[in-house]
Design a protein around this motif. Structure first.
Motif, PDB file in Angstrom:
ATOM      1  N   MET A 177       5.438  11.284   3.317  1.00  0.00           N
ATOM      2  CA  MET A 177       4.264  12.052   3.655  1.00  0.00           C
ATOM      3  C   MET A 177       3.809  11.639   5.053  1.00  0.00           C
ATOM      4  N   SER A 178       3.499  12.614   5.874  1.00  0.00           N
ATOM      5  CA  SER A 178       3.072  12.347   7.238  1.00  0.00           C
ATOM      6  C   SER A 178       1.602  12.683   7.402  1.00  0.00           C
ATOM      7  N   TRP A 179       0.851  11.711   7.877  1.00  0.00           N
ATOM      8  CA  TRP A 179      -0.580  11.904   8.141  1.00  0.00           C
ATOM      9  C   TRP A 179      -0.784  11.757   9.633  1.00  0.00           C
ATOM     10  N   ASP A 180      -0.769  12.858  10.345  1.00  0.00           N
ATOM     11  CA  ASP A 180      -1.042  12.792  11.778  1.00  0.00           C
ATOM     12  C   ASP A 180      -2.552  12.857  11.979  1.00  0.00           C
ATOM     13  N   TRP A 181      -3.039  12.082  12.892  1.00  0.00           N
ATOM     14  CA  TRP A 181      -4.484  12.052  13.171  1.00  0.00           C
ATOM     15  C   TRP A 181      -4.640  11.847  14.655  1.00  0.00           C
ATOM     16  N   PRO A 182      -5.109  12.870  15.367  1.00  0.00           N
ATOM     17  CA  PRO A 182      -5.127  12.810  16.836  1.00  0.00           C
ATOM     18  C   PRO A 182      -6.065  11.773  17.432  1.00  0.00           C
ATOM     19  N   LEU A 183      -6.994  11.241  16.654  1.00  0.00           N
ATOM     20  CA  LEU A 183      -7.953  10.280  17.195  1.00  0.00           C
ATOM     21  C   LEU A 183      -7.579   8.832  16.897  1.00  0.00           C
ATOM     22  N   GLN A 184      -6.445   8.602  16.273  1.00  0.00           N
ATOM     23  CA  GLN A 184      -6.058   7.249  15.888  1.00  0.00           C
ATOM     24  C   GLN A 184      -5.890   6.375  17.123  1.00  0.00           C
ATOM     25  N   ALA A 185      -6.472   5.192  17.082  1.00  0.00           N
ATOM     26  CA  ALA A 185      -6.407   4.262  18.210  1.00  0.00           C
ATOM     27  C   ALA A 185      -4.954   3.944  18.560  1.00  0.00           C
ATOM     28  N   ASN A 186      -4.661   3.896  19.824  1.00  0.00           N
ATOM     29  CA  ASN A 186      -3.340   3.534  20.341  1.00  0.00           C
ATOM     30  C   ASN A 186      -2.230   4.458  19.853  1.00  0.00           C
ATOM     31  N   GLU A 187      -2.586   5.680  19.480  1.00  0.00           N
ATOM     32  CA  GLU A 187      -1.594   6.667  19.037  1.00  0.00           C
ATOM     33  C   GLU A 187      -0.744   6.175  17.863  1.00  0.00           C
ATOM     34  N   GLU A 188      -1.280   5.294  17.058  1.00  0.00           N
ATOM     35  CA  GLU A 188      -0.541   4.790  15.904  1.00  0.00           C
ATOM     36  C   GLU A 188      -0.533   5.818  14.787  1.00  0.00           C
ATOM     37  N   VAL A 189       0.448   5.704  13.914  1.00  0.00           N
ATOM     38  CA  VAL A 189       0.499   6.534  12.723  1.00  0.00           C
ATOM     39  C   VAL A 189      -0.539   5.996  11.739  1.00  0.00           C
ATOM     40  N   VAL A 190      -1.211   6.892  11.077  1.00  0.00           N
ATOM     41  CA  VAL A 190      -2.207   6.483  10.091  1.00  0.00           C
ATOM     42  C   VAL A 190      -1.496   5.752   8.957  1.00  0.00           C
ATOM     43  N   LYS A 191      -2.041   4.599   8.566  1.00  0.00           N
ATOM     44  CA  LYS A 191      -1.449   3.846   7.464  1.00  0.00           C
ATOM     45  C   LYS A 191      -2.122   4.254   6.166  1.00  0.00           C
ATOM     46  N   VAL A 192      -1.309   4.683   5.239  1.00  0.00           N
ATOM     47  CA  VAL A 192      -1.785   5.136   3.939  1.00  0.00           C
ATOM     48  C   VAL A 192      -1.390   4.106   2.899  1.00  0.00           C
ATOM     49  N   ILE A 193      -2.343   3.721   2.051  1.00  0.00           N
ATOM     50  CA  ILE A 193      -2.052   2.835   0.918  1.00  0.00           C
ATOM     51  C   ILE A 193      -1.912   3.723  -0.308  1.00  0.00           C
ATOM     52  N   ASN A 194      -0.743   3.698  -0.902  1.00  0.00           N
ATOM     53  CA  ASN A 194      -0.470   4.543  -2.057  1.00  0.00           C
ATOM     54  C   ASN A 194       0.255   3.701  -3.100  1.00  0.00           C
ATOM     55  N   THR A 195      -0.523   3.086  -4.007  1.00  0.00           N
ATOM     56  CA  THR A 195       0.051   2.231  -5.046  1.00  0.00           C
ATOM     57  C   THR A 195       0.015   2.959  -6.386  1.00  0.00           C
ATOM     58  N   SER A 196       0.412   2.280  -7.429  1.00  0.00           N
ATOM     59  CA  SER A 196       0.456   2.912  -8.751  1.00  0.00           C
ATOM     60  C   SER A 196      -0.931   3.222  -9.310  1.00  0.00           C
ATOM     61  N   ASP A 197      -1.983   2.560  -8.808  1.00  0.00           N
ATOM     62  CA  ASP A 197      -3.320   2.800  -9.362  1.00  0.00           C
ATOM     63  C   ASP A 197      -4.351   3.322  -8.369  1.00  0.00           C
ATOM     64  N   ARG A 198      -4.008   3.377  -7.074  1.00  0.00           N
ATOM     65  CA  ARG A 198      -5.002   3.853  -6.107  1.00  0.00           C
ATOM     66  C   ARG A 198      -4.335   4.483  -4.890  1.00  0.00           C
ATOM     67  N   PHE A 199      -5.146   5.273  -4.207  1.00  0.00           N
ATOM     68  CA  PHE A 199      -4.727   5.938  -2.982  1.00  0.00           C
ATOM     69  C   PHE A 199      -5.844   5.735  -1.967  1.00  0.00           C
ATOM     70  N   GLU A 200      -5.509   5.281  -0.761  1.00  0.00           N
ATOM     71  CA  GLU A 200      -6.505   5.047   0.279  1.00  0.00           C
ATOM     72  C   GLU A 200      -5.934   5.444   1.638  1.00  0.00           C
ATOM     73  N   VAL A 201      -6.820   5.926   2.483  1.00  0.00           N
ATOM     74  CA  VAL A 201      -6.434   6.218   3.858  1.00  0.00           C
ATOM     75  C   VAL A 201      -7.659   6.017   4.742  1.00  0.00           C
ATOM     76  N   GLY A 202      -7.434   5.544   5.955  1.00  0.00           N
ATOM     77  CA  GLY A 202      -8.521   5.367   6.922  1.00  0.00           C
ATOM     78  C   GLY A 202      -8.203   6.134   8.194  1.00  0.00           C
ATOM     79  N   LEU A 203      -9.155   6.952   8.634  1.00  0.00           N
ATOM     80  CA  LEU A 203      -8.965   7.763   9.834  1.00  0.00           C
ATOM     81  C   LEU A 203     -10.023   7.388  10.869  1.00  0.00           C
TER      82      LEU A 203
END
Length: 100
Positions: free
Chosen positions: A1-27
Motif C-alpha cells: 500500500m502506498s501512502w503519498d503525502w506531499p507535505l511529509q518532511a524531507n520528502e519521506e514516504v509516510v510510515k504506516v503501522i499495520n499490525t494484527s490488532d491496530r492500524f496507525e498513520v501520521g501525516l
C-alpha cells in the motif's frame, strides 16, 4: 500500500503501522491548523482534506488525498487527532475475527 503525502518532511514516504490488532498513520500537516483539517471515512476509504486561506492572503494551501483502508481495518473505529507537532494521527482497530 502506498501512502503519498506531499507535505511529509524531507520528502519521506509516510510510515504506516499495520499490525494484527491496530492500524496507525501520521501525516505531517504543520502548515495547517486543527480547524483546517478534516478526516472522513467513506465506505472503506479514508479521505484527508486540508484547506487554508488566510485573511488578506491571496495564497491558498490545499491538500486532498483518498486512501484505501486495509481490508482488515474496521472503518467505524477510525479516529484522528491533530497533535502539538502538527501531525495528523489516524488510528483504527482491526475487524474482530469470528471463530466458528
Amino acid at each position: 500500500m502506498s501512502w503519498d503525502w506531499p507535505l511529509q518532511a524531507n520528502e519521506e514516504v509516510v510510515k504506516v503501522i499495520n499490525t494484527s490488532d491496530r492500524f496507525e498513520v501520521g501525516l505531517d500537516a504543520a502548515f495547517f491548523g486543527p480547524k483546517d483539517v478534516e478526516v472522513k471515512v467513506i465506505n472503506d476509504n479514508l479521505l484527508v482534506e486540508c484547506h487554508q486561506q488566510r485573511t488578506g492572503d491571496p495564497v491558498t494551501r490545499e491538500v486532498r488525498r483518498t486512501y484505501k483502508l486495509p481490508s482488515d481495518v474496521d472503518p467505524s473505529t477510525v479516529r484522528s487527532r491533530f497533535d502539538e507537532r502538527g501531525v495528523i494521527q489516524i488510528t483504527a482497530k482491526k475487524r474482530q475475527r469470528r471463530l466458528f
